[in-house]
Design a protein around this motif. Structure first.
Motif, mmCIF file in Angstrom:
data_model
loop_
_atom_site.group_PDB
_atom_site.id
_atom_site.type_symbol
_atom_site.label_atom_id
_atom_site.label_comp_id
_atom_site.label_asym_id
_atom_site.label_seq_id
_atom_site.Cartn_x
_atom_site.Cartn_y
_atom_site.Cartn_z
ATOM 1 N N SER A 1 -50.395 -12.938 -39.302
ATOM 2 C CA SER A 1 -51.621 -12.625 -40.015
ATOM 3 C C SER A 1 -51.297 -11.632 -41.135
ATOM 4 O O SER A 1 -51.144 -10.434 -40.899
ATOM 5 N N GLU A 2 -51.199 -12.140 -42.340
ATOM 6 C CA GLU A 2 -50.855 -11.284 -43.480
ATOM 7 C C GLU A 2 -51.972 -10.298 -43.791
ATOM 8 O O GLU A 2 -51.719 -9.166 -44.209
ATOM 9 N N GLU A 3 -53.231 -10.705 -43.557
ATOM 10 C CA GLU A 3 -54.369 -9.850 -43.874
ATOM 11 C C GLU A 3 -54.405 -8.586 -43.017
ATOM 12 O O GLU A 3 -54.821 -7.519 -43.476
ATOM 13 N N LEU A 4 -53.973 -8.682 -41.763
ATOM 14 C CA LEU A 4 -54.036 -7.539 -40.852
ATOM 15 C C LEU A 4 -52.741 -6.737 -40.811
ATOM 16 O O LEU A 4 -52.683 -5.701 -40.139
ATOM 17 N N SER A 5 -51.716 -7.183 -41.510
ATOM 18 C CA SER A 5 -50.384 -6.574 -41.386
ATOM 19 C C SER A 5 -50.071 -5.662 -42.559
ATOM 20 O O SER A 5 -50.701 -5.717 -43.623
ATOM 21 N N LYS A 6 -49.076 -4.822 -42.339
ATOM 22 C CA LYS A 6 -48.539 -3.939 -43.375
ATOM 23 C C LYS A 6 -47.020 -4.051 -43.317
ATOM 24 O O LYS A 6 -46.393 -3.625 -42.349
ATOM 25 N N VAL A 7 -46.412 -4.656 -44.329
ATOM 26 C CA VAL A 7 -44.972 -4.900 -44.326
ATOM 27 C C VAL A 7 -44.295 -4.049 -45.396
ATOM 28 O O VAL A 7 -44.947 -3.509 -46.295
ATOM 29 N N ASN A 8 -42.972 -3.924 -45.261
ATOM 30 C CA ASN A 8 -42.176 -3.227 -46.278
ATOM 31 C C ASN A 8 -40.760 -3.787 -46.255
ATOM 32 O O ASN A 8 -40.507 -4.835 -45.646
ATOM 33 N N ASP A 9 -39.831 -3.092 -46.884
ATOM 34 C CA ASP A 9 -38.463 -3.606 -46.991
ATOM 35 C C ASP A 9 -37.762 -3.676 -45.638
ATOM 36 O O ASP A 9 -36.841 -4.482 -45.465
ATOM 37 N N PHE A 10 -38.158 -2.826 -44.692
ATOM 38 C CA PHE A 10 -37.471 -2.768 -43.405
ATOM 39 C C PHE A 10 -38.152 -3.608 -42.323
ATOM 40 O O PHE A 10 -37.510 -3.982 -41.341
ATOM 41 N N VAL A 11 -39.432 -3.851 -42.465
ATOM 42 C CA VAL A 11 -40.208 -4.558 -41.442
ATOM 43 C C VAL A 11 -40.921 -5.726 -42.111
ATOM 44 O O VAL A 11 -41.731 -5.531 -43.013
ATOM 45 N N SER A 12 -40.623 -6.943 -41.659
ATOM 46 C CA SER A 12 -41.178 -8.118 -42.330
ATOM 47 C C SER A 12 -41.320 -9.272 -41.348
ATOM 48 O O SER A 12 -40.903 -9.186 -40.183
ATOM 49 N N ASN A 13 -41.901 -10.349 -41.841
ATOM 50 C CA ASN A 13 -42.062 -11.558 -41.036
ATOM 51 C C ASN A 13 -41.122 -12.644 -41.560
ATOM 52 O O ASN A 13 -40.991 -12.845 -42.763
ATOM 53 N N ILE A 14 -40.448 -13.314 -40.625
ATOM 54 C CA ILE A 14 -39.583 -14.441 -40.974
ATOM 55 C C ILE A 14 -40.328 -15.727 -40.630
ATOM 56 O O ILE A 14 -40.663 -15.965 -39.460
ATOM 57 N N ILE A 15 -40.588 -16.552 -41.644
ATOM 58 C CA ILE A 15 -41.331 -17.795 -41.421
ATOM 59 C C ILE A 15 -40.397 -18.942 -41.082
ATOM 60 O O ILE A 15 -40.716 -19.795 -40.249
ATOM 61 N N GLU A 16 -39.218 -18.942 -41.685
ATOM 62 C CA GLU A 16 -38.320 -20.088 -41.539
ATOM 63 C C GLU A 16 -36.874 -19.624 -41.625
ATOM 64 O O GLU A 16 -36.544 -18.691 -42.347
ATOM 65 N N ILE A 17 -36.007 -20.285 -40.845
ATOM 66 C CA ILE A 17 -34.573 -20.034 -40.904
ATOM 67 C C ILE A 17 -33.899 -21.218 -41.573
ATOM 68 O O ILE A 17 -34.100 -22.372 -41.170
ATOM 69 N N LYS A 18 -33.098 -20.936 -42.604
ATOM 70 C CA LYS A 18 -32.363 -21.987 -43.305
ATOM 71 C C LYS A 18 -30.870 -21.835 -43.036
ATOM 72 O O LYS A 18 -30.389 -20.765 -42.675
#
Length: 637
Positions: free
Chosen positions: A217-234
């Motif tokens: 949920s991007e709307e409820l989240s707070k991300v930065n350079d150290f903490v993020s979401n991975i959607i896909e692995i290539k």
């Protein structure tokens, strides 16, 4: 006189024969003896005969010709088939987005496994061991338990790891996959999280990741350079990232995680003996775990490797916490996995934590079920890698909004309502796999205060290098008909490693709480300091609890202790409080709160008081009603 001498000689011969037989069974339970085996016995030890000995081992065989005489069979009972059908239903057709990680896990699950055949090695071989399971020529071998259909051990009712989980009833449940994205009200979700203490405002946290039914949920989240979401692995992504995500527990990833934690001792270990970085070879030749697909190894495993692989196959998002070297994160990071009240029945949360050299952070990880009209299956995996001198304070909290029925131990109608409750058929599986490098410290605090019917949490910590340490605290609260199990294993692999475990359980109603704690110290783990203590309080005669601490020590210079206690609330302490003007119920709640406060105080953020208030409400729900029929410290009615 001659008659007495003959009786004495006869008695000594019989005694020696019985001792020899007993000693053989002790050394080789469930294993076969070979009459021609070249083995000398001294006390409780098995040693090779001296060099130059002319002992001929007649059990050494021509490998190819011998293997051709063996027969393999796959025999499954009705309960085994039910377990395989259940797992096949979970596997389904839908696939996640982890690319090569997904494909490797799926290939492992779909492979066909034959019985592992161990061939006896000559006495002069460096891996010779008397503890050999070489079959008899022409023997028919059965595929090990749990491997009849899939390539990793699937849950079985009689597996040691699953014996307290009521598997036969559990595998009759069916959890449907969702074909669409979640459409729940985000504002409603945020309000619910704030009420449960699972929310930190932007100014209170370093970062915030919110997942609803496994979707970010991007709307409820707070991300930065150290903490993020991975959607896909290539395939062309960071190889180290792929390597970290691909790791499976229980030795199904053969190499230990020295590369993932950037261990400085890796090269020296390889030069000394390459087997020192191989899981199956540790403490070889007599005390190593061996191939993970043997019955011997499966009996000692967590039983969760197949579900970790299932997570890799189905997962669609990964919470990625990647703290660089020398970084000191002052504010807590919060990751929340939500099972919504109108979302999918299956969800596969995934969290990856990578701590660089000399880094420091605190992490809160919540798993919350918001209830609803359908039962749910949540299969979460968390992987943690700590490089040299890193420190991580990790809170893992399991919560649910739905309340269980009170007083099911004395009220038959309440028991019937509890059985029909939607959450009783829900399941939460959590696997936390941790790898710690030199001088690094991992401090997890686990709190379970959920009303989900079936909960199982596995925590495995590998202390890979010198002076690595962990300090584990956990609390397991159960009420109604809830069944919750916590399995911890701390693996001391190198010397001067330190571990502490402080586990507390409180169960009421007709619930079941299980703690299985294991410490294994390898031969190289000299001067290990390990402590383990489990304290359990049963506030109902109808509740059940198992506290099973265990030690497996191969090193000979260690300080290791373990213990377990089970009791009721102290009658003497209750009397003291009531003599000061408190009523019975308030006195009980006060004692129960004091028992859990030490663990709750380790919540590492500004939401500590809110979490404590939710736990307190849970305690009030499991507190017994009325006075005891039988007085004493170990009875309660």
């Amino acid at each position: 006189m001659g008659e007495n001498v003959r009786k004495t000689i006869l008695f000594q011969s019989v005694l020696a024969f019985l001792c020899h037989i007993g000693h053989g069974f002790m050394l080789n339970s469930n294993r076969r003896f070979s009459r021609g085996a070249a083995l000398s016995m001294t006390g409780d030890f098995a040693i090779k005969p001296p060099s130059g000995s002319e002992v001929v081992d007649k059990t050494i065989v021509d490998t190819d010709a011998f293997l051709n005489t063996l027969k393999f069979e796959r025999v499954s009972s009705t309960s085994d088939q039910n377990c395989d059908e259940f797992f096949g239903h979970l596997l389904g057709e839908r696939r996640g987005t982890l690319g090569i990680v997904r494909d490797e896990a799926l290939s492992l699950l779909q492979r066909k496994v034959d019985p592992v055949v161990e061939i006896k090695k000559p006495v002069e071989h460096e891996e010779y061991t008397p503890y050999n399971t070489q079959p008899i020529e022409g023997e028919t071998l059965l595929v090990p338990r749990g491997l009849q259909t899939y390539g990793l051990p699937i849950v079985r009712p009689k597996m040691e790891a699953w014996r307290y989980f009521n598997v036969r009833e559990w595998v009759t449940n069916r959890y449907m996959e969702s074909a669409t994205e979640s459409t729940c009200d985000l504002e409603k979700v945020q309000v619910a999280l704030e009420g449960r203490g699972a929310w930190l405002d932007d100014e209170e946290c370093h970062a915030r990741l919110i997942y609803i039914d496994g979707q970010f949920s991007e709307e409820l989240s707070k991300v930065n350079d150290f903490v993020s979401n991975i959607i896909e692995i290539k395939n062309d992504d960071d190889p180290k990232l792929i390597q970290c995500l691909s790791r499976l527990p229980d030795g199904f990833t053969e190499k230990l995680a020295y590369e993932e934690v950037e261990a400085e001792s890796l090269q020296s270990k390889i030069e000394e003996d390459p087997d020192l970085i191989m899981y199956s070879k540790l403490s070889k030749p007599n005390h190593n775990m061996g191939d993970p697909l043997t019955n011997f190894a499966i009996n000692l495993q967590s039983g969760n490797a197949a579900f970790c692989a299932l997570n890799s196959v189905k997962c669609e998002s990964v919470a990625h916490v990647n703290i660089p070297s020398q970084e000191d994160i002052e504010k807590p990071i919060i990751v929340v996995h939500v099972a919504s009240d109108d979302g999918a029945q299956q969800s596969y949360p995934r969290t990856l934590v990578r701590m660089g050299t000399d880094s420091n952070a605190s992490l809160q990880q919540f798993s919350i079920d918001l209830g609803g009209r359908v039962s749910k299956f949540t299969n979460g995996v968390t992987q943690v890698y700590l490089s040299k001198s890193a420190k991580l304070d990790h809170n893992i909290l399991e919560d649910s909004v739905e309340e269980f029925e009170k007083y099911v131990d004395i009220d038959g109608d309440a028991g019937e309502r509890e059985r029909e409750r939607v959450g009783m058929k829900s399941t939460t599986l959590s696997h936390i796999d941790v790898h710690v490098a030199e001088d690094a410290n991992y401090s997890p605090t686990l709190l379970h205060y959920s009303s989900i019917g079936n909960c199982r949490t596995i925590l495995q910590i590998s202390l890979l290098e010198h002076a690595s340490s962990c300090d584990v605290s956990s609390l397991n609260l159960t009420g109604g008909l809830v069944r919750s199990q916590q399995d911890f294993k701390v693996h001391h692999i190198d010397y001067e490693t330190v571990s502490k475990q402080n586990q507390r359980t409180m169960c009421g109603g007709r619930s079941t709480a299980v703690f299985r704690g294991a410490i294994r110290v390898e031969r190289e783990g000299q001067q290990t300091d390990a402590e383990q203590l489990a304290k359990s309080i049963m506030v109902s005669d109808r509740a059940r609890t198992w506290a099973i601490p265990s030690l497996e020590i191969i090193a000979d210079d260690v300080t290791c202790t373990h213990g377990a206690t089970v009791s009721d609330l102290s009658e003497e302490e209750l009397f003291y409080l009531r003599s000061r003007g408190m009523d019975r119920q308030f006195a009980r709640n006060l004692l129960m709160g004091a028992f859990v406060n030490e663990i709750c105080d380790k919540v590492n953020g500004p939401n500590r008081q809110k979490v404590s208030s939710v736990v307190k409400k849970y305690l009030e729900a499991i507190a017994p009603r009325g006075d005891r029929a039988i007085k004493g410290d170990f009875q309660s009615v």
